[in-house]
Design a protein around this motif. Sequence first.
Motif, PDB file in Angstrom:
ATOM      1  N   LEU A  39       0.814  -1.219   0.000  1.00  0.00           N
ATOM      2  CA  LEU A  39       0.000   0.000   0.000  1.00  0.00           C
ATOM      3  C   LEU A  39       0.847   1.268   0.000  1.00  0.00           C
ATOM      4  O   LEU A  39       0.501   2.245  -0.661  1.00  0.00           O
ATOM      5  CB  LEU A  39      -0.922   0.014   1.236  1.00  0.00           C
ATOM      6  N   ASN A  40       1.957   1.255   0.738  1.00  0.00           N
ATOM      7  CA  ASN A  40       2.744   2.474   0.945  1.00  0.00           C
ATOM      8  C   ASN A  40       3.930   2.624  -0.002  1.00  0.00           C
ATOM      9  O   ASN A  40       4.334   3.746  -0.297  1.00  0.00           O
ATOM     10  CB  ASN A  40       3.253   2.525   2.388  1.00  0.00           C
ATOM     11  N   GLN A  41       4.502   1.519  -0.451  1.00  0.00           N
ATOM     12  CA  GLN A  41       5.688   1.563  -1.315  1.00  0.00           C
ATOM     13  C   GLN A  41       5.529   0.550  -2.443  1.00  0.00           C
ATOM     14  O   GLN A  41       6.207  -0.474  -2.481  1.00  0.00           O
ATOM     15  CB  GLN A  41       6.945   1.240  -0.497  1.00  0.00           C
ATOM     16  N   PRO A  42       4.643   0.822  -3.392  1.00  0.00           N
ATOM     17  CA  PRO A  42       4.354  -0.177  -4.430  1.00  0.00           C
ATOM     18  C   PRO A  42       5.562  -0.563  -5.285  1.00  0.00           C
ATOM     19  O   PRO A  42       5.676  -1.715  -5.702  1.00  0.00           O
ATOM     20  CB  PRO A  42       3.257   0.454  -5.265  1.00  0.00           C
ATOM     21  N   GLN A  43       6.483   0.372  -5.537  1.00  0.00           N
ATOM     22  CA  GLN A  43       7.652   0.030  -6.362  1.00  0.00           C
ATOM     23  C   GLN A  43       8.542  -0.980  -5.644  1.00  0.00           C
ATOM     24  O   GLN A  43       9.023  -1.943  -6.247  1.00  0.00           O
ATOM     25  CB  GLN A  43       8.490   1.280  -6.708  1.00  0.00           C
ATOM     26  N   THR A  44       8.776  -0.756  -4.363  1.00  0.00           N
ATOM     27  CA  THR A  44       9.590  -1.686  -3.591  1.00  0.00           C
ATOM     28  C   THR A  44       8.902  -3.042  -3.497  1.00  0.00           C
ATOM     29  O   THR A  44       9.545  -4.094  -3.586  1.00  0.00           O
ATOM     30  CB  THR A  44       9.837  -1.127  -2.172  1.00  0.00           C
ATOM     31  N   PHE A  45       7.588  -3.023  -3.343  1.00  0.00           N
ATOM     32  CA  PHE A  45       6.837  -4.267  -3.273  1.00  0.00           C
ATOM     33  C   PHE A  45       6.935  -5.036  -4.587  1.00  0.00           C
ATOM     34  O   PHE A  45       7.078  -6.260  -4.586  1.00  0.00           O
ATOM     35  CB  PHE A  45       5.372  -3.983  -2.924  1.00  0.00           C
ATOM     36  N   ASP A  46       6.896  -4.328  -5.724  1.00  0.00           N
ATOM     37  CA  ASP A  46       7.048  -4.984  -7.024  1.00  0.00           C
ATOM     38  C   ASP A  46       8.407  -5.659  -7.145  1.00  0.00           C
ATOM     39  O   ASP A  46       8.522  -6.751  -7.699  1.00  0.00           O
ATOM     40  CB  ASP A  46       6.842  -3.988  -8.157  1.00  0.00           C
ATOM     41  N   GLU A  47       9.451  -5.012  -6.617  1.00  0.00           N
ATOM     42  CA  GLU A  47      10.788  -5.615  -6.631  1.00  0.00           C
ATOM     43  C   GLU A  47      10.812  -6.894  -5.788  1.00  0.00           C
ATOM     44  O   GLU A  47      11.423  -7.896  -6.169  1.00  0.00           O
ATOM     45  CB  GLU A  47      11.825  -4.632  -6.104  1.00  0.00           C
ATOM     46  N   LEU A  48      10.137  -6.849  -4.660  1.00  0.00           N
ATOM     47  CA  LEU A  48      10.063  -8.044  -3.806  1.00  0.00           C
ATOM     48  C   LEU A  48       9.297  -9.174  -4.494  1.00  0.00           C
ATOM     49  O   LEU A  48       9.644 -10.344  -4.345  1.00  0.00           O
ATOM     50  CB  LEU A  48       9.410  -7.702  -2.472  1.00  0.00           C
ATOM     51  N   LEU A  49       8.267  -8.835  -5.255  1.00  0.00           N
ATOM     52  CA  LEU A  49       7.525  -9.858  -5.990  1.00  0.00           C
ATOM     53  C   LEU A  49       8.401 -10.518  -7.053  1.00  0.00           C
ATOM     54  O   LEU A  49       8.314 -11.719  -7.276  1.00  0.00           O
ATOM     55  CB  LEU A  49       6.269  -9.267  -6.621  1.00  0.00           C
ATOM     56  N   ARG A  50       9.245  -9.712  -7.704  1.00  0.00           N
ATOM     57  CA  ARG A  50      10.176 -10.293  -8.675  1.00  0.00           C
ATOM     58  C   ARG A  50      11.178 -11.211  -7.969  1.00  0.00           C
ATOM     59  O   ARG A  50      11.525 -12.274  -8.471  1.00  0.00           O
ATOM     60  CB  ARG A  50      10.888  -9.194  -9.453  1.00  0.00           C
ATOM     61  N   PHE A  51      11.627 -10.796  -6.796  1.00  0.00           N
ATOM     62  CA  PHE A  51      12.543 -11.618  -6.007  1.00  0.00           C
ATOM     63  C   PHE A  51      11.870 -12.942  -5.599  1.00  0.00           C
ATOM     64  O   PHE A  51      12.516 -13.980  -5.518  1.00  0.00           O
ATOM     65  CB  PHE A  51      13.004 -10.853  -4.762  1.00  0.00           C
ATOM     66  N   ALA A  52      10.559 -12.897  -5.386  1.00  0.00           N
ATOM     67  CA  ALA A  52       9.820 -14.088  -4.944  1.00  0.00           C
ATOM     68  C   ALA A  52       9.777 -15.175  -6.014  1.00  0.00           C
ATOM     69  O   ALA A  52       9.424 -16.313  -5.720  1.00  0.00           O
ATOM     70  CB  ALA A  52       8.407 -13.702  -4.526  1.00  0.00           C
ATOM     71  N   ASP A  53      10.151 -14.856  -7.261  1.00  0.00           N
ATOM     72  CA  ASP A  53      10.211 -15.876  -8.305  1.00  0.00           C
ATOM     73  C   ASP A  53      11.458 -16.755  -8.195  1.00  0.00           C
ATOM     74  O   ASP A  53      11.583 -17.747  -8.905  1.00  0.00           O
ATOM     75  CB  ASP A  53      10.164 -15.221  -9.692  1.00  0.00           C
ATOM     76  N   ASN A  54      12.365 -16.398  -7.298  1.00  0.00           N
ATOM     77  CA  ASN A  54      13.586 -17.159  -7.069  1.00  0.00           C
ATOM     78  C   ASN A  54      13.232 -18.561  -6.549  1.00  0.00           C
ATOM     79  O   ASN A  54      12.395 -18.711  -5.670  1.00  0.00           O
ATOM     80  CB  ASN A  54      14.423 -16.397  -6.029  1.00  0.00           C
TER      81      ASN A  54
END
Length: 113
Positions: A39-54
């Motif tokens: 909710l507060n930092q969508p860009q950082t959250f998107d980066e974490l989602l990409r990391f979650a594909d590891n």
Amino acid sequence: MIKPHRSHPLWIAYLLHRLSGLGLALFLPAHFYLLAMALNQPQTFDELLRFADNPLVKLAEFGLVFLLAVHVFGGLRLLALEFLPWSPRQKTMAASAVAAAFLVAGAFFLQAV
């Protein structure tokens, strides 16, 4: 020296239930923090989602679902101990609970990969 009661399969079920509860309790604050980040930092959250594909993250998710399943089935075992009459099949029930937890977590892992 291992105390005799600690080698009993139901003591291992007890230990698994406590450790899975501890692991879930440690995970939940991080999970809520990441949800707030969406909710507060969508860009950082998107980066974490990409990391979650590891693949290692997928393996960790398997572990998390396994902990959840162990905790749920361990809780059901405790309810059965409290509300059902004592039975010599309790060892089998405890082993079945762990096997069912592994099955649930494995199904999640295979779907996530």
